[in-house]
Write a protein that holds these residues in place. Structure first.
Motif: not given
Length: 422
Positions: A211, A104-106, A101-102, A200, A109-110, A217, A204, A113
């Motif tokens: 987080q 799938r974040r663009p 799911a992480d 990547r 955006a990662s 989380r 992440n 963050l």
């Protein structure tokens, strides 16, 4: 950190409860989107290689089955001599759906963050403390950030160039938009290459740890609760001699968090299986040294002080992605509530259990060395992943008085090196 690797709590002594004939291993993967595939394949391959080299006598492994909810993958292993076998139920508790799911974040955006997390780490001093614990891991942490800055700079240069060219035939705002799209397109086009070099995943992973250390989380916390209830149920059933909770890499912290929650869940129950925790190449400080990670530190200190569970932590100075010499009883800035009873800290001594040619080849491959914790030895030694998880000694006895598994009589002492990927 230059502290010598090795610590035995003062009051920890060997016991003589008899050999482990039935064991339940609960393995917690690290931050890995392919955990449901990777660890079964790695285990089966390395166990087959181990069985060819080491004197196990009887050895068998069943097919893996995954529970309908996708959270538990199980197989069984038998090792030992006739009449003295050890039967092991081996489970992988999966949370790779949260990792995917992480993913799938663009990517942009990662990267944003990650930048926020690095800046927060600098502001709180966390990044400097991590460098102090292991400068190599500090470089691994900064690697994705540095690559992010480089990629952002390349995207900006490309975007400006395209915008400049487009300005000759488009209005200024439209030309700027085309340039911005070109820069974003570069980042998207580079994604497959970044995946091949684990960039990547590292981005992440750092974002996740940041987080989690700040308590953001809830999905992961809910999964920890499910895992702890699962292990507590195994303990309540009482059908095995030892429950061994195992975690590698960032999964070392996951295993510790699960173990800390199992303790209160099994308190006051009738005596059951021995509870043991094994962490391998763990990255505990990545989360625990954040000033806001008070809950995580409290859980680790509960393990430090408990006499209901033995915790063994194996570290390796050759591995860039762990913290050799780190002792949570000493280095978290917390005071244990009573005597220090955990963890037992040991070095894997990789140099002594890997043949020279292979050792020389993998020394400059950080990810490959990092996964050596889960791979078969080339040579006998105190650190032996399969003896720890499948052998007749309980964890306490294995780390205090290890019975070294010898090579098979017909096995040459120096095998032909085999190239093994993770």
């Amino acid at each position: 950190m230059t502290t010598q690797i090795g610590f035995t709590p003062p009051d920890l002594a060997p016991q003589a409860p008899g050999p482990v004939r039935r064991r339940h291993v609960v393995y917690l993967p690290g931050y890995d989107p392919e955990a449901g595939k990777r660890y079964r394949a790695l285990f089966a391959r390395e166990f087959a290689r181990y069985a060819k080299r080491f004197d196990l006598a009887k050895r068998s492994i069943t097919r893996a089955e995954t529970r309908p909810d996708g959270l538990v993958q199980t197989w069984t292993v038998e090792t030992g001599r006739a009449g003295a076998e050890t039967h092991t139920t081996y489970e992988v508790l999966l949370w790779d759906d949260l990792v995917r799911a992480d993913f799938r974040r663009p990517l942009i955006a990662s990267m944003a963050l990650l930048t926020a997390g690095i800046l927060h780490g600098v502001a709180t001093g966390k990044l400097f403390r991590l460098y102090g614990l292991n400068w190599k891991y500090g470089n691994v942490i900064l690697y994705p950030f540095g690559m992010t800055l480089i990629l952002a700079a390349l995207a900006a240069v490309l975007g400006q160039g395209v915008a400049h060219l487009a300005a000759g035939w488009l209005p200024g705002l439209a030309a700027g938009l085309v340039g911005a799209l070109a820069g974003i397109g570069l980042v998207l086009a580079a994604t497959p290459l970044l995946d091949r070099i684990f960039l990547r995943q590292l981005i992440n992973d750092w974002v996740f740890n940041w987080q989690h250390s700040n308590g953001w989380r809830r999905d992961y916390e809910d999964r920890l609760a499910l895992f702890a209830a699962h292990v507590a149920g195994i303990h309540k059933a009482g059908a095995v001699d030892e429950i061994l909770i195992v975690g590698h890499s960032s999964g070392g912290l996951t295993a510790a968090e699960v173990a800390a929650r199992v303790l209160p869940a099994t308190a006051g129950s009738a005596p059951g299986p021995r509870l043991s925790l094994l962490t391998l190449g763990a990255g505990l400080p990545l989360v625990a040294i954040n000033p806001r990670a008070r809950g995580v530190r409290a859980e680790l200190m509960s393990l430090v002080a408990t006499d209901r569970m033995v915790w063994a932590d194996y570290q390796a100075p050759q591995d860039w992605m762990n913290f050799p010499g780190f002792n949570p009883a000493r280095d978290l800035g917390e005071t244990p509530a009573g005597p220090v009873r955990n963890p037992v800290i040991r070095s894997t001594q990789f140099r002594d259990i890997i043949v020279t040619e292979v050792y020389r080849r993998i020394s400059f491959r950080p990810f490959r060395m990092h996964f050596q914790f889960l791979m078969a030895n080339d040579l006998p030694g105190e650190y032996d992943f399969f003896a720890l998880t499948l052998g007749p000694q309980a964890l306490r006895e294995r780390v205090l008085t290890p019975a070294i598994v010898p090579l098979r009589p017909e096995t040459p002492p120096e095998p032909v090196p085999v190239h093994r990927e993770i």
